[in-house]
Design an enzyme around this catalytic site. Structure first.
Site, PDB file in Angstrom:
ATOM      1  N   PHE A 116       1.004  -1.155   0.008  1.00  0.00           N
ATOM      2  CA  PHE A 116       0.075   0.160  -0.028  1.00  0.00           C
ATOM      3  C   PHE A 116       0.853   1.103   0.043  1.00  0.00           C
ATOM      4  O   PHE A 116       1.936   1.412   0.870  1.00  0.00           O
ATOM      5  CB  PHE A 116      -0.966   0.038   1.184  1.00  0.00           C
ATOM      6  CG  PHE A 116      -1.750  -1.164   1.311  1.00  0.00           C
ATOM      7  CD1 PHE A 116      -3.234  -0.923   1.033  1.00  0.00           C
ATOM      8  CD2 PHE A 116      -1.299  -2.176   1.953  1.00  0.00           C
ATOM      9  CE1 PHE A 116      -4.051  -2.028   1.119  1.00  0.00           C
ATOM     10  CE2 PHE A 116      -2.184  -3.203   2.253  1.00  0.00           C
ATOM     11  CZ  PHE A 116      -3.618  -3.278   1.849  1.00  0.00           C
ATOM     12  N   ASP A 117       0.451   2.060  -1.061  1.00  0.00           N
ATOM     13  CA  ASP A 117       1.131   3.536  -0.673  1.00  0.00           C
ATOM     14  C   ASP A 117       0.608   4.227   0.654  1.00  0.00           C
ATOM     15  O   ASP A 117      -0.530   3.549   1.328  1.00  0.00           O
ATOM     16  CB  ASP A 117       0.700   4.325  -1.865  1.00  0.00           C
ATOM     17  CG  ASP A 117       1.127   5.765  -1.857  1.00  0.00           C
ATOM     18  OD1 ASP A 117       2.122   6.093  -1.115  1.00  0.00           O
ATOM     19  OD2 ASP A 117       0.624   6.583  -2.418  1.00  0.00           O
TER      20      ASP A 117
END
Length: 302
Positions: free
Chosen positions: A159-160
């Site tokens: 995930f960013d």
């Protein structure tokens, strides 16, 4: 969206299976050639698409005692094409029993009755409709250059941070006040909570399922962010406040993420920047989350 730890993934047929060849003849104003081609191939199982490894591993959470994950196909395809989709799922051993084929109509309105935790689609307008309706969604890149993840049984998701796991609050500061002031701002607010971003409930449910240890599926997650010290602290403290954890955290200071993701080899990587997604999608399965200030600018410019 359901608040329980059960995960329900809605996935489009084109995200789950490789229909890129058939999509070459698709015309929105006249889908007859596409439908005819799919009908002619009813007995030919479709090859796995970009989201296939993710779906396969998520379904492996289920066992005879519990069904913690459900996958439903939510597709603009017509019901006849749906026969091929179901047959392909059966051929590949995917335990999928629910599907909705809308025959070209907008599918996002069925996310509420499905109680979807996440919607994955290869059709951008459907993803945006889902997000507007309040459902976490991502545009899956059907890039031919993606390397297949190893079938090692480990579920890996990256995930960013800002505008993905977290809201775009800090991202707005970065864009509007530039990097130096962003770092100073984040250092001053290191102990102030960051609001959640759209995929956060999915991430939390995934962590909860892993914590129950009812499945043999090992899960490994990574935070892959353009943040760097001193802005790293606020992100980690936010995860601590949520009582969730990532296994790896990469604070890359704006360095291109693709080569790092190639080493982590996630079953999917979520990011809000189109630039990052286009780069990453050449190496790993990637989902663009059309949320936050970066996508507001993109809407204005396009």
């Amino acid at each position: 969206m359901t608040s329980s730890t059960k995960i329900t993934i809605a996935v489009s047929a084109r995200a789950l299976f490789d229909f890129e060849d058939e999509n070459q003849v698709f015309r929105e104003d006249d889908p007859s050639a596409y439908c005819a081609l799919q009908a002619a191939r009813l007995d030919i199982p479709a090859s796995p698409g970009v989201a296939f490894p993710l779906v396969r591993k998520l379904l492996a959470f289920n066992n005879g005692e519990s069904n913690d994950v459900e996958v439903a196909i939510l597709s603009r395809n017509d019901p006849v094409t749906g026969l091929r989709v179901f047959a392909s799922a059966h051929h590949h051993g995917l335990a999928i029993s629910r599907a909705i084929f809308t025959g070209g109509a907008k599918p996002h309105r069925y996310l509420a009755p499905l109680e979807a935790s996440l919607f994955l689609s290869a059709h951008g307008p459907d993803v945006k409709d889902a997000m507007i309706a309040g459902f976490p969604a991502a545009l899956v890149y059907p890039a031919p250059g993606v390397r297949a993840t190893q079938d090692d049984g480990e579920l890996r998701i990256a995930f960013d941070g800002d505008s993905v796991l977290f809201s775009d609050e800090a991202e707005r500061v970065s864009i509007q006040r530039q990097l130096q002031e962003f770092n100073a701002h984040e250092a001053r607010h290191a102990r102030s909570p960051l609001p959640p971003g759209p995929p956060k409930p999915f991430f939390s449910a995934l962590c909860a399922l892993r914590g129950q240890r009812r499945s043999r599926v090992p899960v490994r997650t990574a935070l892959v962010t353009a943040r760097s010290a001193p802005a790293h602290e606020r992100a980690i403290r936010r995860l601590m406040a949520w009582r969730v954890a990532v296994d790896e955290a990469m604070f890359l200071g704006g360095t291109d993420k693709a080569c790092f993701l190639a080493e982590f080899m996630p079953d999917i990587f979520f990011d809000d920047h189109v630039r990052n997604c286009e780069s990453a999608s050449q190496l790993v399965a990637t989902g663009h989350v059309p949320y936050g200030i970066n996508n507001e600018y993109r809407t204005i410019l396009h």
